[in-house]
Design an enzyme around this catalytic site. Structure first.
Site, mmCIF file in Angstrom:
data_model
loop_
_atom_site.group_PDB
_atom_site.id
_atom_site.type_symbol
_atom_site.label_atom_id
_atom_site.label_comp_id
_atom_site.label_asym_id
_atom_site.label_seq_id
_atom_site.Cartn_x
_atom_site.Cartn_y
_atom_site.Cartn_z
ATOM 1 N N HIS A 276 2.808 60.638 -20.523
ATOM 2 C CA HIS A 276 1.419 60.221 -20.142
ATOM 3 C C HIS A 276 0.356 60.981 -20.859
ATOM 4 O O HIS A 276 -0.730 60.251 -21.339
ATOM 5 C CB HIS A 276 1.126 60.448 -18.551
ATOM 6 C CG HIS A 276 -0.012 60.614 -17.968
ATOM 7 N ND1 HIS A 276 -0.639 59.384 -17.479
ATOM 8 C CD2 HIS A 276 -0.984 61.478 -17.895
ATOM 9 C CE1 HIS A 276 -1.827 59.489 -17.001
ATOM 10 N NE2 HIS A 276 -2.117 60.663 -17.322
ATOM 11 N N GLU A 277 0.324 62.181 -21.207
ATOM 12 C CA GLU A 277 -0.600 62.913 -22.019
ATOM 13 C C GLU A 277 -0.629 62.276 -23.363
ATOM 14 O O GLU A 277 -1.791 61.938 -23.933
ATOM 15 C CB GLU A 277 -0.100 64.201 -22.127
ATOM 16 C CG GLU A 277 -0.238 65.142 -20.690
ATOM 17 C CD GLU A 277 -1.634 65.001 -19.764
ATOM 18 O OE1 GLU A 277 -2.540 64.919 -20.612
ATOM 19 O OE2 GLU A 277 -1.670 64.977 -18.792
ATOM 20 N N HIS A 280 -2.984 59.282 -23.431
ATOM 21 C CA HIS A 280 -4.228 59.605 -23.636
ATOM 22 C C HIS A 280 -4.486 59.797 -25.157
ATOM 23 O O HIS A 280 -5.691 59.195 -25.548
ATOM 24 C CB HIS A 280 -4.543 60.920 -22.852
ATOM 25 C CG HIS A 280 -4.587 60.691 -21.228
ATOM 26 N ND1 HIS A 280 -5.246 59.626 -20.886
ATOM 27 C CD2 HIS A 280 -4.319 61.376 -20.318
ATOM 28 C CE1 HIS A 280 -5.557 59.867 -19.599
ATOM 29 N NE2 HIS A 280 -4.489 60.864 -19.131
ATOM 30 N N GLU A 354 -6.566 56.622 -16.925
ATOM 31 C CA GLU A 354 -5.460 57.131 -16.373
ATOM 32 C C GLU A 354 -4.405 56.152 -16.346
ATOM 33 O O GLU A 354 -3.289 56.230 -16.309
ATOM 34 C CB GLU A 354 -5.774 57.740 -14.926
ATOM 35 C CG GLU A 354 -6.226 59.201 -15.274
ATOM 36 C CD GLU A 354 -5.486 60.185 -15.885
ATOM 37 O OE1 GLU A 354 -4.399 60.184 -15.701
ATOM 38 O OE2 GLU A 354 -6.197 60.744 -16.540
ATOM 39 N N ASP A 358 -0.726 55.929 -17.904
ATOM 40 C CA ASP A 358 0.469 55.588 -17.085
ATOM 41 C C ASP A 358 1.191 54.191 -17.751
ATOM 42 O O ASP A 358 2.621 54.426 -17.744
ATOM 43 C CB ASP A 358 0.061 55.118 -15.746
ATOM 44 C CG ASP A 358 -0.246 56.485 -14.884
ATOM 45 O OD1 ASP A 358 -0.108 57.711 -15.455
ATOM 46 O OD2 ASP A 358 -0.873 56.245 -13.708
#
Length: 410
Positions: A276-277, A280, A354, A358
């Site tokens: 997930h990070e 980003h 977000e 995801d």
């Protein structure tokens, strides 16, 4: 525009912001007892759900107390001449405008923080302690405060002194020079925050060799993510709550995992959180947020340049002699509605990002371990599973858990 009009504008802004925030908190609190959504029924058992409700209600009541006290304090300062009193101390101490400004803001900021210490202490050692989150010792609490004050004096004081020096040197064009300086400072902090600031408060150690590190490195290699720095931070020094974050860019980028995260999640779930990070970073959210912040700073400084020479701004907060530092206080309050609007826009983009992060984790790793990790993290922090939509719209930088789970399952 006279000082009386500006004074009432400041007064109305402060009261309206308080009323709006209080109303939103009330609406949100009304939903605390809503039934848990079907997709989240496995997050809490009955006892845990009752505990989460008690935690939310306690924080809600405490938040009303602290926000009411803060409003009363600043309105009292405005009406009873508190800013005039502090300004007089600054004027009597030095004839230099920069020194006067540093003394003025030093008294206000440090004084405000000292007044709020009892609330911070109660939040940490009573509320968080009662619900099993607090791990902060009294020694750490005191040292954190001293370090925060030191950083405020050195960094905040240095930036303020530079801004006033620009103003004295080039007049209202100071905003260009200030914007460039703050942009460079922002870039520097983003690059080296983990190296320079974090070690003042926490220990960071490279992730030990083992199966977790191998899985993380294997995933990073699969998605073409050059990850040379994986650190573990001792978040358990202050709280049982878990977290992970991405910082820096280029050769300075690194992933930091809280030790509490490693304790709470299994290895697949940790890799999913990491994915997930990475999402980003891959979707350019880090760059977007960085440059959006710089652009919004430019907007604020431009508007400041239009108001800073207006003596009515200073007089409106009760000081006798117009000055840069007094006008800065008045402008800060007048600018807050604009800040609220830009904050809403940034929260909208943040929630959208977000979902994208995801989706990236789902596509490049797996949805299920991210779903279970989000549920565990929400459970362990007693998160609100039924927030009010209006409260989410105004305050949430992340989508509610139910929306993220449904997106991941779609």
């Amino acid at each position: 525009m006279d000082s009386t009009f500006v004074f009432y504008s400041i007064f109305i802004i402060l009261v309206v912001e308080y009323v709006l925030a209080t109303a939103l908190n009330y609406l949100n609190a009304k939903k605390f007892k809503d039934p848990i959504p079907k997709d989240l029924e496995d997050v809490y058992n009955t006892e845990e759900y009752n505990k989460s409700q008690a935690y939310k209600l306690t924080n809600y009541k405490f938040g009303i107390l602290t926000s009411t006290f803060s409003l009363a304090l600043i309105l009292g300062f405005l009406i009873l001449g508190g800013f005039k009193w502090v300004d007089q101390i600054a004027l009597n101490t030095s004839d230099h405008p920069i020194v006067q400004a540093l003394i003025f803001f030093g008294i206000i900021l440090l004084g405000s923080d000292i007044i709020n210490i009892p609330f911070t202490y109660y939040q940490t050692f009573v509320i968080e302690e009662k619900f099993g989150f607090n791990k902060t010792s009294h020694r750490t609490f005191i040292l954190d405060k001293l370090k925060q004050w030191t950083l405020t004096i050195l960094v905040g004081g240095g930036v303020l002194a530079l801004v006033i020096w620009f103003f004295q040197t080039v007049g209202t064009n100071f905003w260009w020079y200030t914007w460039v300086a703050i942009a460079l400072f922002t870039l520097f902090i983003n690059l080296f925050y983990s190296k320079l600031i974090v070690p003042l408060f926490n220990k960071q150690e490279p992730l030990e060799a083992g199966s977790l590190k191998e899985k993380i490195e294997h995933y990073a290699a699969n998605v073409g993510f050059d990850l040379q720095h994986i650190f573990v931070i001792n978040g358990s020094k202050r709280s049982t709550k878990a977290n992970a974050y991405f910082s820096g860019f280029g050769k300075e980028k690194r992933v930091t995992l809280y030790d509490t995260l490693i304790n709470d999640l299994d290895e697949d779930e940790i890799v999913a959180v990491l994915a997930h990070e990475v999402g980003h970073y891959k979707r350019k959210h880090i760059i977007f947020n960085l440059f959006s912040s710089i652009l919004l700073t430019g907007l604020m400084l431009f508007l400041l340049s239009l108001f800073i020479n207006n003596p009515e701004i200073s007089l409106a907060i009760g000081v006798d002699r117009p000055s840069f530092h007094a006008a800065l206080i008045g402008f800060g309050i007048l600018y807050s509605p604009v800040s609220e609007l830009t904050g809403l826009l940034m929260n909208y983009f943040s929630r959208k990002f977000e979902y994208q992060a995801d989706d990236y984790a789902k596509e490049t790793y797996a949805a299920l371990p991210l779903v279970t990790s989000l549920k565990k993290l929400s459970k362990n922090s007693l998160s609100n599973l039924t927030p009010h939509p209006a409260y989410v719209f105004m305050n949430y930088s992340h989508p509610p858990l139910i929306d993220r789970i449904r997106n991941l399952k779609a």
